[in-house]
Design an enzyme around this catalytic site. Structure first.
Site, mmCIF file in Angstrom:
data_model
loop_
_atom_site.group_PDB
_atom_site.id
_atom_site.type_symbol
_atom_site.label_atom_id
_atom_site.label_comp_id
_atom_site.label_asym_id
_atom_site.label_seq_id
_atom_site.Cartn_x
_atom_site.Cartn_y
_atom_site.Cartn_z
ATOM 1 N N GLY A 6 0.813 -1.214 0.000
ATOM 2 C CA GLY A 6 0.000 0.000 0.000
ATOM 3 C C GLY A 6 0.842 1.257 0.000
ATOM 4 O O GLY A 6 0.459 2.258 0.624
ATOM 5 N N ALA A 7 1.967 1.261 -0.718
ATOM 6 C CA ALA A 7 2.896 2.391 -0.661
ATOM 7 C C ALA A 7 2.693 3.400 -1.770
ATOM 8 O O ALA A 7 3.518 4.291 -1.949
ATOM 9 C CB ALA A 7 4.338 1.871 -0.692
ATOM 10 N N ARG A 24 0.370 5.623 -1.878
ATOM 11 C CA ARG A 24 -0.182 6.860 -1.317
ATOM 12 C C ARG A 24 -0.233 6.749 0.199
ATOM 13 O O ARG A 24 0.042 5.702 0.778
ATOM 14 C CB ARG A 24 -1.586 7.130 -1.870
ATOM 15 C CG ARG A 24 -2.616 6.063 -1.526
ATOM 16 C CD ARG A 24 -4.013 6.403 -2.045
ATOM 17 N NE ARG A 24 -4.050 6.386 -3.490
ATOM 18 C CZ ARG A 24 -4.378 5.316 -4.220
ATOM 19 N NH1 ARG A 24 -4.690 4.175 -3.616
ATOM 20 N NH2 ARG A 24 -4.390 5.370 -5.530
ATOM 21 N N GLY A 25 -0.588 7.847 0.837
ATOM 22 C CA GLY A 25 -0.874 7.855 2.270
ATOM 23 C C GLY A 25 0.283 7.462 3.165
ATOM 24 O O GLY A 25 1.433 7.835 2.940
ATOM 25 N N ILE A 26 -0.033 6.699 4.197
ATOM 26 C CA ILE A 26 0.941 6.328 5.220
ATOM 27 C C ILE A 26 2.076 5.496 4.629
ATOM 28 O O ILE A 26 3.255 5.716 4.940
ATOM 29 C CB ILE A 26 0.244 5.562 6.361
ATOM 30 C CG1 ILE A 26 -0.731 6.498 7.099
ATOM 31 C CG2 ILE A 26 1.261 4.969 7.326
ATOM 32 C CD1 ILE A 26 -1.695 5.791 8.021
ATOM 33 N N GLY A 27 1.742 4.545 3.766
ATOM 34 C CA GLY A 27 2.774 3.700 3.164
ATOM 35 C C GLY A 27 3.789 4.505 2.376
ATOM 36 O O GLY A 27 5.005 4.288 2.489
ATOM 37 N N TYR A 61 -14.590 -4.908 10.758
ATOM 38 C CA TYR A 61 -13.351 -4.135 10.615
ATOM 39 C C TYR A 61 -12.430 -4.353 11.805
ATOM 40 O O TYR A 61 -11.221 -4.567 11.650
ATOM 41 C CB TYR A 61 -13.672 -2.650 10.461
ATOM 42 C CG TYR A 61 -12.443 -1.761 10.453
ATOM 43 C CD1 TYR A 61 -11.518 -1.840 9.412
ATOM 44 C CD2 TYR A 61 -12.197 -0.868 11.496
ATOM 45 C CE1 TYR A 61 -10.373 -1.033 9.409
ATOM 46 C CE2 TYR A 61 -11.065 -0.062 11.500
ATOM 47 C CZ TYR A 61 -10.155 -0.151 10.452
ATOM 48 O OH TYR A 61 -9.036 0.637 10.455
ATOM 49 N N LYS A 98 -8.565 -5.862 11.755
ATOM 50 C CA LYS A 98 -7.386 -5.112 12.202
ATOM 51 C C LYS A 98 -6.701 -5.820 13.372
ATOM 52 O O LYS A 98 -5.461 -5.833 13.460
ATOM 53 C CB LYS A 98 -7.768 -3.689 12.601
ATOM 54 C CG LYS A 98 -8.184 -2.798 11.444
ATOM 55 C CD LYS A 98 -7.112 -2.678 10.377
ATOM 56 C CE LYS A 98 -5.909 -1.875 10.815
ATOM 57 N NZ LYS A 98 -4.941 -1.658 9.692
#
Length: 505
Positions: free
Chosen positions: A76-77, A79-82, A227, A231
């Protein structure tokens, strides 16, 4: 209860330097950078110059070069945190495997694996963009093989890719349940399993899951059970693998203290939510802290702010999207909204979700279900267009709906296109609605004459606070005060709609 924090391990610079040198030396593609990494900053009160200490107290965590030449496989890199974690490591000259699904530009979400690769290389790293859906075992295996061929191995795995649907058990389609379970829990497990043979050969050897401390307070299950399970599955991978591979691979979890501004948060919180968030930089800095520690630092559930405070960061305004603005606490952390508000006020903030003064007004007769009449049998003014012969003042909920109806305009209806049903409990409990979809719009008591798009359940007191701007819908939802059923996209328009009403309340 959350697991208690574990004392942070001490970094051994000689050991870390030997590890990076050993790891880089066997890479087939070239030699490490000729620029030596800067000396690590001392965390002791007397260490370093006065100016360097002031810098640490007022700025983000600096890079120290410890990840130079190391290879990070980040899911998940794009965008965002990744991507933020990738860019932080890239500044050291690290190799980044961008394992994400987005190869073609998304219609609403920013960035692809290729645009992320450009940013990573511009920051000083080397990038390998790979199309990877973590639900597909073969795609993970193929990307790992490419990474090993290009960079000679894998030193660090960051399990960041995740799916979210904040819906109740009956409102969550099986397809979404499967997505969250397979992307979050199963995807994390598979990526770890496939990378572990290479991680065990590395002198760095870290797995970092972006997942929360396991908190068994039922509040974190009742509103979005699927969810939460998915997690916590990621977090249970930390518990198991940290013990299974102790001494070989460090396995830890990282979670934010506050909401982080990402595309996902924009969708969940609606317009203006970014002011209540921190930037992804804070998680990138916290991840960097963890990944540059020795393998003995393992099995920890780290909260970003707590870790960075121990690293010497004092001023967290640098991480805020809107410095000084109150921040939303993140999921799975038991921070009572009132307690949070008091803490913020102690630091000079003015929390928008702080309960305001109660509206002083006589309580009207409660609704009888289908009708709500005044003493003379007439409906209160503003409800369904009828004039009232009531002498008593309107109750807070009635007064709110009266003002809402007067504030409805063609522009509001045109931009919203939703019908909202409110199931209220408490002193003025009953069913109320706002139609912002049909004709010129309307509001009133009882069921609307048209199909409902969104059902919201909450207390009458919280309803009044929410529409008067004293309680943010996002905070109400996250704290369990507001339950939502139906079209979530329309529900997210609520906050924007209410800003047009609150000035009149």
């Amino acid at each position: 209860m959350p697991f208690p924090p574990v004392p942070l391990g001490r970094w051994n610079p000689a050991r870390q330097a030997r590890a990076c040198e050993t790891r880089v030396a066997r890479r087939p593609w070239g030699s490490p950078s000729t620029t030596p990494p800067p000396a690590p900053l001392s965390l002791s009160p007397s260490g370093g110059s006065a100016s360097s200490r002031r810098t640490r107290l007022s700025a983000m965590l600096p890079n120290t070069g410890k990840l130079a030449g190391c290879t990070l496989f980040i899911t998940g890199a794009s965008r965002g945190i990744g991507k933020a974690i990738a860019l932080k490591a890239a500044k050291d000259g690290a190799n980044i495997v961008i394992a994400a699904k987005t190869g073609e530009p998304h219609r609403t979400l920013p960035g692809t694996i290729y645009t992320a690769a450009e940013e990573i290389e511009a920051a000083g790293g080397k990038a390998l963009p790979c199309i990877v859906n973590v639900r597909e075992e073969q795609q993970i295996a193929d990307a790992v093989e490419k990474a090993v061929q290009k960079f000679g191995g894998i030193d660090i795995l960051v399990n960041n890719a995740s799916a979210i649907s904040l819906t109740g058990t009956l409102e969550t389609p099986t397809k979404k349940v499967d997505l969250m379970m397979s992307a979050n829990t199963r995807g994390t497990y598979l990526a770890s399993k496939i990378c572990l043979p290479y991680l065990r050969k590395s002198n760095i050897a870290h797995i970092l899951n972006i997942s929360p401390p396991i908190n068994l307070n039922p509040i974190w299950f009742k509103n979005h059970c699927a969810y939460t399970i998915s997690k916590y599955g990621m977090s249970m991978c930390v518990l198991g693998m940290a013990e299974e591979f102790r001494g070989e691979v460090a396995v830890n979890a990282l979670w934010p203290q506050t909401a982080i501004h990402t595309s996902a948060m924009d969708m969940l919180g609606g317009a203006g939510v970014e002011q209540q968030c921190r930037k992804t930089d804070i998680l990138a800095d916290a991840a960097y802290c963890i990944l540059t520690k020795p393998k003995s630092f393992t099995g920890n559930f780290v909260i970003d702010e707590n870790l960075l405070r121990e690293e010497g960061i004092k001023n967290f305004d640098v991480y805020a999207v809107a410095p000084g603005h109150p921040l939303l606490p993140d999921f799975f952390l038991d921070v009572d909204p009132d307690t949070l508000a008091m803490k913020m006020e102690a630091h000079g903030a003015s929390p928008v979700f702080r309960e305001g003064k109660k509206i002083e007004s006589d309580k009207p007769e409660g609704p009888d279900g289908a009708k709500h009449e005044g003493p003379n049998g007439a409906k209160p003014e503003g409800l369904d267009g009828a004039e009232s012969a009531a002498v008593k003042p309107l109750g807070p909920v009635e007064e709110t709906f009266k003002i809402i109806k007067g504030a409805i305009s063609e522009d509001v209806v045109r931009s919203t296109q939703g019908v909202y049903l409110f199931e209220l409990s408490g002193d003025e409990g009953g069913t109320w609605y706002i139609d912002l979809k049909n004709k010129a719009g309307s509001a009133g008591i009882g069921e609307p004459p048209v199909k409902v798009d969104v059902v919201m359940s909450m207390s009458s007191g919280d309803f009044v606070k929410m529409f008067s701007g004293k309680l943010k819908p996002t905070m109400a939802f996250m704290s369990g005060k507001l339950k939502i059923k139906g079209n979530m996209a329309l529900a997210m328009k609520l906050e924007k709609m209410m800003t047009q009403f609150s000035s009149k309340l």
